[in-house]
Design a protein around this motif. Structure first.
Motif, PDB file in Angstrom:
ATOM      1  N   GLU B  44      -3.711  96.796  -1.859  1.00  0.00           N
ATOM      2  CA  GLU B  44      -4.014  95.767  -0.856  1.00  0.00           C
ATOM      3  C   GLU B  44      -5.461  95.866  -0.392  1.00  0.00           C
ATOM      4  O   GLU B  44      -6.156  94.856  -0.262  1.00  0.00           O
ATOM      5  CB  GLU B  44      -3.072  95.915   0.347  1.00  0.00           C
ATOM      6  N   VAL B  45      -5.892  97.085  -0.131  1.00  0.00           N
ATOM      7  CA  VAL B  45      -7.286  97.267   0.301  1.00  0.00           C
ATOM      8  C   VAL B  45      -8.243  96.783  -0.775  1.00  0.00           C
ATOM      9  O   VAL B  45      -9.199  96.060  -0.505  1.00  0.00           O
ATOM     10  CB  VAL B  45      -7.557  98.744   0.640  1.00  0.00           C
ATOM     11  N   ALA B  46      -7.981  97.168  -2.010  1.00  0.00           N
ATOM     12  CA  ALA B  46      -8.881  96.785  -3.101  1.00  0.00           C
ATOM     13  C   ALA B  46      -8.876  95.273  -3.305  1.00  0.00           C
ATOM     14  O   ALA B  46      -9.924  94.670  -3.566  1.00  0.00           O
ATOM     15  CB  ALA B  46      -8.478  97.504  -4.386  1.00  0.00           C
ATOM     16  N   ASP B  47      -7.708  94.646  -3.186  1.00  0.00           N
ATOM     17  CA  ASP B  47      -7.644  93.190  -3.326  1.00  0.00           C
ATOM     18  C   ASP B  47      -8.465  92.503  -2.235  1.00  0.00           C
ATOM     19  O   ASP B  47      -9.133  91.495  -2.474  1.00  0.00           O
ATOM     20  CB  ASP B  47      -6.191  92.715  -3.246  1.00  0.00           C
ATOM     21  N   ALA B  48      -8.407  93.070  -1.039  1.00  0.00           N
ATOM     22  CA  ALA B  48      -9.056  92.408   0.097  1.00  0.00           C
ATOM     23  C   ALA B  48     -10.541  92.738   0.176  1.00  0.00           C
ATOM     24  O   ALA B  48     -11.373  91.854   0.395  1.00  0.00           O
ATOM     25  CB  ALA B  48      -8.362  92.813   1.398  1.00  0.00           C
ATOM     26  N   GLN B  49     -10.873  94.008  -0.007  1.00  0.00           N
ATOM     27  CA  GLN B  49     -12.252  94.439   0.234  1.00  0.00           C
ATOM     28  C   GLN B  49     -13.013  94.736  -1.057  1.00  0.00           C
ATOM     29  O   GLN B  49     -14.193  95.079  -0.969  1.00  0.00           O
ATOM     30  CB  GLN B  49     -12.260  95.705   1.105  1.00  0.00           C
ATOM     31  N   GLY B  50     -12.367  94.675  -2.181  1.00  0.00           N
ATOM     32  CA  GLY B  50     -13.041  95.024  -3.421  1.00  0.00           C
ATOM     33  C   GLY B  50     -13.083  96.524  -3.627  1.00  0.00           C
ATOM     34  O   GLY B  50     -12.647  97.292  -2.769  1.00  0.00           O
ATOM     35  N   LEU B  51     -13.609  96.914  -4.768  1.00  0.00           N
ATOM     36  CA  LEU B  51     -13.664  98.338  -5.095  1.00  0.00           C
ATOM     37  C   LEU B  51     -14.529  99.106  -4.104  1.00  0.00           C
ATOM     38  O   LEU B  51     -14.239 100.250  -3.781  1.00  0.00           O
ATOM     39  CB  LEU B  51     -14.229  98.524  -6.503  1.00  0.00           C
ATOM     40  N   GLY B  52     -15.576  98.476  -3.633  1.00  0.00           N
ATOM     41  CA  GLY B  52     -16.465  99.148  -2.699  1.00  0.00           C
ATOM     42  C   GLY B  52     -15.800  99.450  -1.377  1.00  0.00           C
ATOM     43  O   GLY B  52     -16.159 100.428  -0.707  1.00  0.00           O
ATOM     44  N   GLY B  53     -14.838  98.644  -0.988  1.00  0.00           N
ATOM     45  CA  GLY B  53     -14.157  98.871   0.278  1.00  0.00           C
ATOM     46  C   GLY B  53     -12.981  99.807   0.176  1.00  0.00           C
ATOM     47  O   GLY B  53     -12.337 100.115   1.182  1.00  0.00           O
ATOM     48  N   LEU B  54     -12.698 100.248  -1.042  1.00  0.00           N
ATOM     49  CA  LEU B  54     -11.548 101.137  -1.248  1.00  0.00           C
ATOM     50  C   LEU B  54     -11.952 102.578  -0.983  1.00  0.00           C
ATOM     51  O   LEU B  54     -12.282 103.317  -1.905  1.00  0.00           O
ATOM     52  CB  LEU B  54     -11.023 100.982  -2.678  1.00  0.00           C
ATOM     53  N   SER B  55     -11.934 102.967   0.270  1.00  0.00           N
ATOM     54  CA  SER B  55     -12.238 104.347   0.638  1.00  0.00           C
ATOM     55  C   SER B  55     -10.947 105.041   1.061  1.00  0.00           C
ATOM     56  O   SER B  55      -9.967 104.403   1.442  1.00  0.00           O
ATOM     57  CB  SER B  55     -13.254 104.388   1.774  1.00  0.00           C
ATOM     58  N   THR B  56     -10.972 106.350   0.980  1.00  0.00           N
ATOM     59  CA  THR B  56      -9.782 107.100   1.374  1.00  0.00           C
ATOM     60  C   THR B  56      -9.424 106.813   2.835  1.00  0.00           C
ATOM     61  O   THR B  56      -8.251 106.676   3.175  1.00  0.00           O
ATOM     62  CB  THR B  56     -10.018 108.603   1.192  1.00  0.00           C
ATOM     63  N   ARG B  57     -10.429 106.709   3.678  1.00  0.00           N
ATOM     64  CA  ARG B  57     -10.147 106.440   5.084  1.00  0.00           C
ATOM     65  C   ARG B  57      -9.537 105.065   5.286  1.00  0.00           C
ATOM     66  O   ARG B  57      -8.671 104.865   6.131  1.00  0.00           O
ATOM     67  CB  ARG B  57     -11.426 106.581   5.905  1.00  0.00           C
ATOM     68  N   ALA B  58      -9.995 104.087   4.517  1.00  0.00           N
ATOM     69  CA  ALA B  58      -9.445 102.739   4.663  1.00  0.00           C
ATOM     70  C   ALA B  58      -7.966 102.719   4.305  1.00  0.00           C
ATOM     71  O   ALA B  58      -7.146 102.145   5.029  1.00  0.00           O
ATOM     72  CB  ALA B  58     -10.230 101.760   3.785  1.00  0.00           C
ATOM     73  N   LEU B 115      -3.789  88.824 -14.899  1.00  0.00           N
ATOM     74  CA  LEU B 115      -3.712  90.065 -14.119  1.00  0.00           C
ATOM     75  C   LEU B 115      -5.050  90.351 -13.438  1.00  0.00           C
ATOM     76  O   LEU B 115      -5.097  90.685 -12.247  1.00  0.00           O
ATOM     77  CB  LEU B 115      -3.334  91.230 -15.043  1.00  0.00           C
ATOM     78  N   TYR B 116      -6.139  90.207 -14.175  1.00  0.00           N
ATOM     79  CA  TYR B 116      -7.453  90.479 -13.613  1.00  0.00           C
ATOM     80  C   TYR B 116      -7.835  89.446 -12.553  1.00  0.00           C
ATOM     81  O   TYR B 116      -8.631  89.728 -11.663  1.00  0.00           O
ATOM     82  CB  TYR B 116      -8.512  90.509 -14.716  1.00  0.00           C
ATOM     83  N   ALA B 117      -7.270  88.260 -12.662  1.00  0.00           N
ATOM     84  CA  ALA B 117      -7.536  87.259 -11.626  1.00  0.00           C
ATOM     85  C   ALA B 117      -6.850  87.648 -10.319  1.00  0.00           C
ATOM     86  O   ALA B 117      -7.385  87.404  -9.236  1.00  0.00           O
ATOM     87  CB  ALA B 117      -7.055  85.882 -12.087  1.00  0.00           C
ATOM     88  N   ARG B 118      -5.680  88.262 -10.435  1.00  0.00           N
ATOM     89  CA  ARG B 118      -4.976  88.693  -9.226  1.00  0.00           C
ATOM     90  C   ARG B 118      -5.632  89.923  -8.624  1.00  0.00           C
ATOM     91  O   ARG B 118      -5.632  90.098  -7.414  1.00  0.00           O
ATOM     92  CB  ARG B 118      -3.513  88.992  -9.553  1.00  0.00           C
ATOM     93  N   HIS B 119      -6.172  90.792  -9.459  1.00  0.00           N
ATOM     94  CA  HIS B 119      -6.788  92.034  -8.993  1.00  0.00           C
ATOM     95  C   HIS B 119      -8.165  92.181  -9.641  1.00  0.00           C
ATOM     96  O   HIS B 119      -8.314  92.945 -10.601  1.00  0.00           O
ATOM     97  CB  HIS B 119      -5.914  93.238  -9.343  1.00  0.00           C
ATOM     98  N   PRO B 120      -9.154  91.488  -9.117  1.00  0.00           N
ATOM     99  CA  PRO B 120     -10.463  91.457  -9.788  1.00  0.00           C
ATOM    100  C   PRO B 120     -11.103  92.837  -9.927  1.00  0.00           C
ATOM    101  O   PRO B 120     -11.904  93.051 -10.836  1.00  0.00           O
ATOM    102  CB  PRO B 120     -11.306  90.569  -8.864  1.00  0.00           C
ATOM    103  N   TRP B 121     -10.760  93.742  -9.041  1.00  0.00           N
ATOM    104  CA  TRP B 121     -11.375  95.069  -9.103  1.00  0.00           C
ATOM    105  C   TRP B 121     -10.938  95.824 -10.362  1.00  0.00           C
ATOM    106  O   TRP B 121     -11.609  96.780 -10.773  1.00  0.00           O
ATOM    107  CB  TRP B 121     -10.996  95.871  -7.857  1.00  0.00           C
ATOM    108  N   LEU B 122      -9.857  95.416 -10.982  1.00  0.00           N
ATOM    109  CA  LEU B 122      -9.431  96.095 -12.208  1.00  0.00           C
ATOM    110  C   LEU B 122     -10.499  95.982 -13.295  1.00  0.00           C
ATOM    111  O   LEU B 122     -10.704  96.917 -14.076  1.00  0.00           O
ATOM    112  CB  LEU B 122      -8.110  95.500 -12.714  1.00  0.00           C
TER     113      LEU B 122
END
Lengths: 250, 250
Positions: B44-58, B115-122
């Motif tokens: 969910e975090v990656a979908d919303a914020q992208g790979l850059g927003g995917l931090s352990t704290r988030a 699949l990549y359209a649903r989860h672009p960070w993949l």
DNA sequence: TCTCATCGTTATACACTGTATAGTGTTGTT
DNA sequence: AACAACACTATACAGTGTATAACGATGAGA
């Protein structure tokens, strides 16, 4: 307008050796360095430490400067990366053998593979902004010249370009991975994971028979594997283009 | 042995839904969460914020936990990424049309594109460790089944796999880039750079005539462009394989 | 039932990243 | 001579991943 100026300055730095004027009169103290000196240092750091070790502070201290001193030369780190990528990617000259489309595509791919072998971090960079600088544009145009000479249909060219590019990058990545596993020893995580997988699931070869039946490159000839992979793709792409419309060599 | 245990635990977590036993007796307090809950949050975090927003704290705060609390569930961030990648990549079922090799390859590519359209960070993740988890293994085996059914020569299969995979990923990346440029507006850096390049070097179209002559996808049909690109590559690869040896549909 | 190793969880801390900001000193222009 | 522009430094700040120590709850062995 600040952001727009930043983009402009970046592009001007990218094309600095291709007739882009440095813009405007200068008034402050003379720059002690050149953009190329900064980029040389950045490439050295990336070659030695990998992309992860390429920090602004690392490049700066190598030049005897503070981290912030890089900004007038190369701007943001994103810009530094783009500049370094292009700086490390000069297109070497070579004659096309012109014996077949597949052969010429293979030669192009092998030259790009050589470049990635010298600078493995190039293959790790995101593919999206790969068309930015003049050197990368040279590589693209060189490939398109091959396709043009063999009269490949225009609609298929973009697809072939991405396919060939991607295969070379993938081959370079696996090649670099093997090299690291053999050398430093701390990055054999890949092999350890594969071993653990076989150990944990056990009947993996029966669950995925086709993947298991893929011709594995023995540990000895991994040096030749990437070249063979590139050659195979070039072969298939070449035949595919010939089948969809290609004439004799010009 | 600590590192070896970590690899083992990671692989066991990867294959947790495919019969990998959780190993050993447990003694401490009951886990309040499941690995899947953690991975759901990460996706969910990656979908919303992208790979850059995917931090352990988030991920942790989304679960109401501290950052360090994730370690017993998913280990290192590198492991978290690998787990999330596989978690977001289930293989959907679809029937092969079996009308031609190119058609079946295209269908496979379009499903992966969805699949990549649903989860672009993949598509941003490094390609190297793409073969890790069971879901990704399913995708690979599915593609190999197509090649097997059409009797593609074994030596060419690996090359076709990487080529098709890479093209889908590249198409997904440019598609996502277009989507971001149209939406948020802060990420139209790509367009700005292209504009600036044309402005700075001026005779760019004359320096790179073949690149300039590449059929540009108009701003309106960029939604169809990636699918067309995948279809083109599948077409060329299919014909190329047929030319190098393929029999009738099984 | 008592004991203790085990494990989930938190809080704190550390090294490190990119870069915003303010200040200093040198340079060229007016 | 005065001023704007620019290279450069030092400091600071918000992040990042994760090592470490402590605390509590749990289950197994005595």
């Amino acid at each position: 307008m600040g952001a727009e100026d930043a983009v402009d300055a970046h592009v001007r730095r990218l094309w600095r050796h291709r007739g882009a004027e440095p813009a405007g009169p200068r008034r402050g103290p003379r720059p002690r360095l050149t953009v190329d000196e900064v980029l040389d240092a950045a490439v050295e750091v990336a070659d030695a430490q990998g992309l992860g070790g390429l920090s602004t502070r690392a490049v700066a201290t190598r030049l005897g400067l503070s981290a912030m001193a890089l900004y007038p030369y190369v701007g943001t780190k994103e810009h530094l990366l783009a500049l370094a990528e292009d700086h490390a990617s000069p297109l070497p000259p070579w004659p096309d053998r012109a014996s077949s489309l597949a052969d010429d595509l293979t030669t192009w791919g092998e030259h790009l593979l050589d470049l990635y072998a010298r600078h493995p971090w190039l293959a790790e960079l995101p593919w999206a902004d790969a068309a930015g600088g003049p050197n990368q544009q040279d590589w693209l145009e060189r490939l398109l010249e091959i396709l043009e000479r063999w009269d490949a249909r225009p609609e298929s060219r973009a697809a072939v370009v991405t396919a060939l590019y991607a295969v070379v990058r993938a081959a370079a990545q696996t090649s670099a991975s093997y090299a690291r596993a053999g050398a430093s020893g701390d990055d054999r995580a890949w092999l350890a994971r594969a071993d653990a997988t076989r150990r944990v699931v056990g009947d993996l070869a029966e669950r995925y028979p086709l993947a298991a039946a893929l011709p594995q490159h023995a540990a000895q000839d991994w040096r030749d594997a990437p070249r063979a992979s590139v050659r195979h793709v070039a072969e298939v792409l070449g035949r595919g283009l010939e089948a969809t419309g290609v004439r004799s060599p010009g």
